[in-house]
Design an enzyme around this catalytic site. Structure first.
Site, PDB file in Angstrom:
ATOM      1  N   CYS A 118      -6.036  10.019   8.529  1.00  0.00           N
ATOM      2  CA  CYS A 118      -4.705  10.116   9.122  1.00  0.00           C
ATOM      3  C   CYS A 118      -3.952  11.216   8.390  1.00  0.00           C
ATOM      4  O   CYS A 118      -4.336  11.625   7.302  1.00  0.00           O
ATOM      5  CB  CYS A 118      -3.957   8.788   8.980  1.00  0.00           C
ATOM      6  N   LYS A 197      -3.961  -0.240  17.863  1.00  0.00           N
ATOM      7  CA  LYS A 197      -3.070  -0.277  16.711  1.00  0.00           C
ATOM      8  C   LYS A 197      -1.635  -0.343  17.212  1.00  0.00           C
ATOM      9  O   LYS A 197      -1.152   0.581  17.880  1.00  0.00           O
ATOM     10  CB  LYS A 197      -3.284   0.964  15.853  1.00  0.00           C
ATOM     11  N   LYS A 250      -5.307  -4.163  15.107  1.00  0.00           N
ATOM     12  CA  LYS A 250      -4.410  -4.190  13.961  1.00  0.00           C
ATOM     13  C   LYS A 250      -2.967  -4.285  14.410  1.00  0.00           C
ATOM     14  O   LYS A 250      -2.599  -3.564  15.338  1.00  0.00           O
ATOM     15  CB  LYS A 250      -4.640  -2.892  13.191  1.00  0.00           C
TER      16      LYS A 250
HETATM   17  C1  PBG Z   1      -1.872   4.919   8.853  1.00  0.00           C
HETATM   18  C2  PBG Z   1      -2.137   3.514   8.445  1.00  0.00           C
HETATM   19  C3  PBG Z   1      -1.202   2.484   8.297  1.00  0.00           C
HETATM   20  C4  PBG Z   1      -1.920   1.341   7.902  1.00  0.00           C
HETATM   21  C5  PBG Z   1      -3.248   1.707   7.820  1.00  0.00           C
HETATM   22  N1  PBG Z   1      -3.373   3.050   8.183  1.00  0.00           N
HETATM   23  C6  PBG Z   1       0.266   2.503   8.365  1.00  0.00           C
HETATM   24  C7  PBG Z   1       0.978   2.873   9.582  1.00  0.00           C
HETATM   25  O1  PBG Z   1       0.423   3.112  10.639  1.00  0.00           O
HETATM   26  O2  PBG Z   1       2.187   2.935   9.467  1.00  0.00           O
HETATM   27  C8  PBG Z   1      -1.313   0.006   7.630  1.00  0.00           C
HETATM   28  C9  PBG Z   1      -2.125  -0.928   6.813  1.00  0.00           C
HETATM   29  C10 PBG Z   1      -1.374  -2.094   6.280  1.00  0.00           C
HETATM   30  O3  PBG Z   1      -0.201  -2.322   6.627  1.00  0.00           O
HETATM   31  O4  PBG Z   1      -1.955  -2.833   5.484  1.00  0.00           O
HETATM   32  N2  PBG Z   1      -2.532   5.837   8.074  1.00  0.00           N
END
Ligand code: PBG
Length: 326
Positions: A118, A197, A250
């Site tokens: 990301c 997500k 997620k």
């Molecule tokens: C983005 C990413 C996020 C999480 C994992 N990868 C944060 C988001 O999308 O804001 C969240 C994981 C968690 O809350 O434990 N790189």
């Protein structure tokens, strides 16, 4: 004819074991690990009791120890020293994740390393893609971002990652990552896609952990609306058609219905991420003496498997290795 008999079966512990439909094993969990270029030694994340950011020099031994206690796979997140608008740290050959993967693979070659792909930890504004500002408004530039995401994934594979996990939610990224990996000769590197997500409040503590809160706006233009289930199925279908090997849902508990439907509909390897906010809630309740942590965690993990998860990314993975020893 069915015999109707009042249910009198005495469920002894042995009988309960014999007829249990869902069993947890030490193989069901992936441990998230945070590696930071900014620190030397482990630093606890205030909103996530017991979870740490680790320094670059210690990450390999941390991973190795986790592997020795039974963890089979880790999901790696990086926190770079500096950030910029183009997220150049994300795909740098000597970036924080790339270096960490090489170190971990040297010390624990049999530990499976999954890397979160990301841009949000690497952009100065904290969004998951490249952004164009338009006065008050901002746009996330999808295609420019996808190009950088694919480049990042290739650099992780080159460092030795077993699976790359795009978590940005840009459109078309799985196809682009697959093509870029194949072209670079990493056709055996798999993709775990954060396919469904949701734009969730439960990521709050993670943004502390990864130092990636958006500096303006929010992520609702590219993450999913919690109200939409059919759309989640379409996202999963797209990612599978573009080449995802594993699809991930997620957060976890508020989205059990999605998890169940993804598993039922596609029957493909399906993972779930029990996220930072879900973790923090149980921790806080346990600290107040309102809930028994271990029993709560085992019940949560069982629910997630029952709903269809093949494995669960979660912050108790190390504890679970202990708890599930016998
Ligand atoms: C983005 C990413 C996020 C999480 C994992 N990868 C944060 C988001 O999308 O804001 C969240 C994981 C968690 O809350 O434990 N790189």
């Amino acid at each position: 004819m069915l015999v109707h008999r009042p249910r009198r079966l005495r469920r002894t512990a042995a009988i309960r074991n014999l007829i249990r439909e869902t069993n947890l094993s030490r193989h069901d969990f992936v441990l998230p690990l945070f590696v930071s270029e900014k620190i030397e030694r482990a630093k606890e994340i205030p909103s996530m009791p017991g979870v740490h950011q680790h320094g670059e020099n210690e990450i390999a031994s941390i991973a190795q120890r986790a592997h020795e206690s039974g963890v089979q796979a880790v999901l790696l997140f990086g926190i770079p020293k500096s950030k910029d608008e183009q997220a150049s740290g994300a795909h740098a050959e000597n970036g924080v994740v790339q270096n960490a993967v090489r170190q971990i693979k040297k010390h624990a070659p049999d530990l499976t390393v999954i890397t979160d792909v990301c841009l949000c930890e690497y952009t100065s504004h904290g969004h998951c893609g490249v952004v164009r500002l338009d006065g008050e408004h901002f746009h996330v530039l999808n295609d420019e971002s996808v190009e950088l995401i694919a480049k990042t994934a290739v650099s992780h594979a080159a460092a030795g990652a077993d699976l790359v996990a795009p978590s940005d939610m840009m459109d078309g990224r799985i196809g682009a990552v697959r093509a870029a990996l194949d072209q670079a000769g990493f056709d055996q590197t798999g993709i775990m896609s954060y396919a469904a997500k949701f734009a969730s409040v439960f990521y709050g503590p993670f943004r502390d952990a990864a130092e990636s809160p958006p500096q303006f706006g929010d992520r609702r233009s590219y993450q999913m609306d919690p109200a939409n289930a059919d759309e989640a199925l379409r996202e999963v279908e797209l990612d599978l058609s573009e080449g995802a090997d594993i699809v991930l849902v997620k957060p976890a508990l508020p989205y059990l219905d999605i998890l169940w439907r993804v598993r039922e509909r596609f029957g493909r390897p399906t993972a779930v991420y029990h996220v930072s906010g879900e973790f923090a809630m149980v921790k806080a309740a346990a600290e107040k003496g309102l809930i028994e942590e271990r029993a709560a965690v085992l019940e949560i993990m069982t629910s997630l498997k029952r709903a269809g998860a093949d494995f669960i990314v979660n912050y108790w993975a190390l504890d679970l290795m202990e708890w599930l020893k016998s």
